[in-house]
Design a protein around this motif. Structure first.
Motif, PDB file in Angstrom:
ATOM      1  N   ILE A   5       0.790  -1.137   0.023  1.00  0.00           N
ATOM      2  CA  ILE A   5      -0.090  -0.127  -0.130  1.00  0.00           C
ATOM      3  C   ILE A   5       0.911   0.787   0.048  1.00  0.00           C
ATOM      4  N   VAL A   6       0.497   2.013  -0.683  1.00  0.00           N
ATOM      5  CA  VAL A   6       1.413   3.343  -1.302  1.00  0.00           C
ATOM      6  C   VAL A   6       0.719   4.260  -1.127  1.00  0.00           C
ATOM      7  N   ASP A   7       0.716   5.651   0.437  1.00  0.00           N
ATOM      8  CA  ASP A   7      -0.269   6.710  -0.360  1.00  0.00           C
ATOM      9  C   ASP A   7       0.319   7.348   1.192  1.00  0.00           C
ATOM     10  N   ASP A   8       0.815   8.584   0.923  1.00  0.00           N
ATOM     11  CA  ASP A   8       0.744   9.850   1.736  1.00  0.00           C
ATOM     12  C   ASP A   8      -0.112   9.868   3.261  1.00  0.00           C
ATOM     13  N   GLU A   9      -0.873   9.359   3.103  1.00  0.00           N
ATOM     14  CA  GLU A   9      -1.840   9.493   4.741  1.00  0.00           C
ATOM     15  C   GLU A   9      -1.778   8.279   5.153  1.00  0.00           C
ATOM     16  N   GLU A  10      -1.404   8.461   6.376  1.00  0.00           N
ATOM     17  CA  GLU A  10      -1.204   7.333   7.372  1.00  0.00           C
ATOM     18  C   GLU A  10      -2.859   6.878   7.483  1.00  0.00           C
ATOM     19  N   MET A  11      -3.090   7.798   7.756  1.00  0.00           N
ATOM     20  CA  MET A  11      -4.546   7.244   8.234  1.00  0.00           C
ATOM     21  C   MET A  11      -5.039   6.445   7.352  1.00  0.00           C
ATOM     22  N   ILE A  12      -5.360   6.771   5.665  1.00  0.00           N
ATOM     23  CA  ILE A  12      -5.977   5.883   4.795  1.00  0.00           C
ATOM     24  C   ILE A  12      -4.428   4.713   4.714  1.00  0.00           C
ATOM     25  N   ARG A  13      -3.600   4.679   4.869  1.00  0.00           N
ATOM     26  CA  ARG A  13      -2.774   3.506   4.917  1.00  0.00           C
ATOM     27  C   ARG A  13      -3.612   2.145   5.886  1.00  0.00           C
ATOM     28  N   LEU A  14      -3.331   3.107   6.809  1.00  0.00           N
ATOM     29  CA  LEU A  14      -3.634   2.234   8.419  1.00  0.00           C
ATOM     30  C   LEU A  14      -5.502   1.578   7.473  1.00  0.00           C
ATOM     31  N   GLY A  15      -6.152   2.399   7.327  1.00  0.00           N
ATOM     32  CA  GLY A  15      -7.404   1.840   6.585  1.00  0.00           C
ATOM     33  C   GLY A  15      -7.913   0.844   5.416  1.00  0.00           C
ATOM     34  N   GLU A  17      -5.191  -1.293   4.948  1.00  0.00           N
ATOM     35  CA  GLU A  17      -5.203  -2.205   5.438  1.00  0.00           C
ATOM     36  C   GLU A  17      -5.836  -3.279   6.487  1.00  0.00           C
ATOM     37  N   LYS A  18      -7.520  -2.347   7.178  1.00  0.00           N
ATOM     38  CA  LYS A  18      -7.684  -3.253   7.661  1.00  0.00           C
ATOM     39  C   LYS A  18      -9.018  -3.612   6.929  1.00  0.00           C
ATOM     40  N   ILE A  19      -9.028  -2.923   6.150  1.00  0.00           N
ATOM     41  CA  ILE A  19     -10.179  -3.253   5.171  1.00  0.00           C
ATOM     42  C   ILE A  19     -10.174  -4.152   4.595  1.00  0.00           C
ATOM     43  N   MET A  20      -8.944  -4.305   3.904  1.00  0.00           N
ATOM     44  CA  MET A  20      -8.641  -5.418   3.105  1.00  0.00           C
ATOM     45  C   MET A  20      -7.994  -6.653   3.597  1.00  0.00           C
ATOM     46  N   SER A  21      -7.795  -6.235   4.815  1.00  0.00           N
ATOM     47  CA  SER A  21      -7.540  -7.549   6.395  1.00  0.00           C
ATOM     48  C   SER A  21      -8.783  -8.301   6.571  1.00  0.00           C
TER      49      SER A  21
END
Length: 255
Positions: A5-15, A17-21
């Motif tokens: 996952i590549v995105d400059d907003e940490e909250m989007i990356r964490l979100g 990861e959680k959704i995809m998992s």
């Protein structure tokens, strides 16, 4: 399925990861990065470990998503890519399709759309694995290991010639920058350092086994046409000058 996952907003990356998992129980996020440059620095290692999917934002500092996708496609046609974009970046995101991007999703990401893409990608991945003949189903790691071994062999045969990265990369069907990273990962040294090691070892053999050869002749035989530079490099690497080494003296490298 292994995902970056590549995105400059940490909250989007964490979100994400959680959704995809949750959407895909067999999914594993193996890399999460804030811009394309950092993602690219880590791509070779993740790809060698079997990376399946890259989910990337478009607008990021240092290296944007389009440039990252372009670089990935230079070395890996089998990795699936999903682009994330804001509504105002819609046309820009479409430009990524020419690089074989699987799809683009508008932010905020729709869970149903994302799940559909993941199911489709997993289906394609399983189909590719099933259709691959057993005898040619060598893992990526094996192919890359073979490429590095081939490069090492070519360097051993031509250590006295000028070092040409792009020529070596073409011989194994890879991009030069990708091959450089791969070589360093697998050998813990750069190709330049590997060539220096080969040249110095050969010089040591010639110094001991060919007493009639002058130092400047040995310098040229191992690829250095400046004997002064050769002497300095030899002393830095071995710890003593070529003359002292020939006389049986031994030192500490780097001294």
């Amino acid at each position: 399925m292994k995902v970056m996952i590549v995105d400059d907003e940490e909250m989007i990356r964490l979100g994400l990861e959680k959704i995809m998992s949750k959407l895909h129980p067999n999914l594993s996020v193996v890399g999460s990065y804030s811009n394309g440059a950092v993602a690219w620095d880590n791509f070779a290692k993740l790809y060698s470990d079997g990376l399946d999917l890259v989910v990337t934002d478009i607008k990021m500092p240092f290296m944007d998503g389009i440039k990252l996708i372009e670089k990935i496609r230079e070395v890996a046609s089998d990795v699936q890519i999903i682009v994330l974009s804001g509504f105002e970046e819609f046309e820009y995101a479409r430009a990524a399709l020419r690089f074989g991007v699987k799809d683009y999703l508008l932010k905020p990401v729709d869970k149903i759309q994302l799940q559909e893409r993941l199911v489709e990608i997993e289906s394609l991945r399983q189909k590719a694995l099933a259709n691959k003949p057993e005898e040619s189903a060598a893992p990526i790691e094996d192919r890359e290991h073979h490429a590095v071994e081939q490069v090492k062999h070519e360097l051993e045969q031509s250590y006295d010639q000028p070092f040409e990265l792009e020529k070596l990369a073409q011989s194994v069907g890879m991009n030069g920058s990708y091959l450089s990273r791969l070589f360093r990962i697998q050998t813990n040294m750069t190709m330049t350092d590997y060539v220096i090691q080969l040249r110095i070892e050969k010089a040591k053999e010639l110094l001991i086994g060919n007493p009639a050869l002058r130092n400047y002749e040995i310098s040229q035989l191992v690829g250095y046409h400046d004997p002064v530079y050769f002497n300095k490099l030899f002393k830095k690497t071995v710890g003593v000058t070529p003359k002292d080494y020939r006389e049986g003296k031994r030192g500490t490298p780097g001294s």
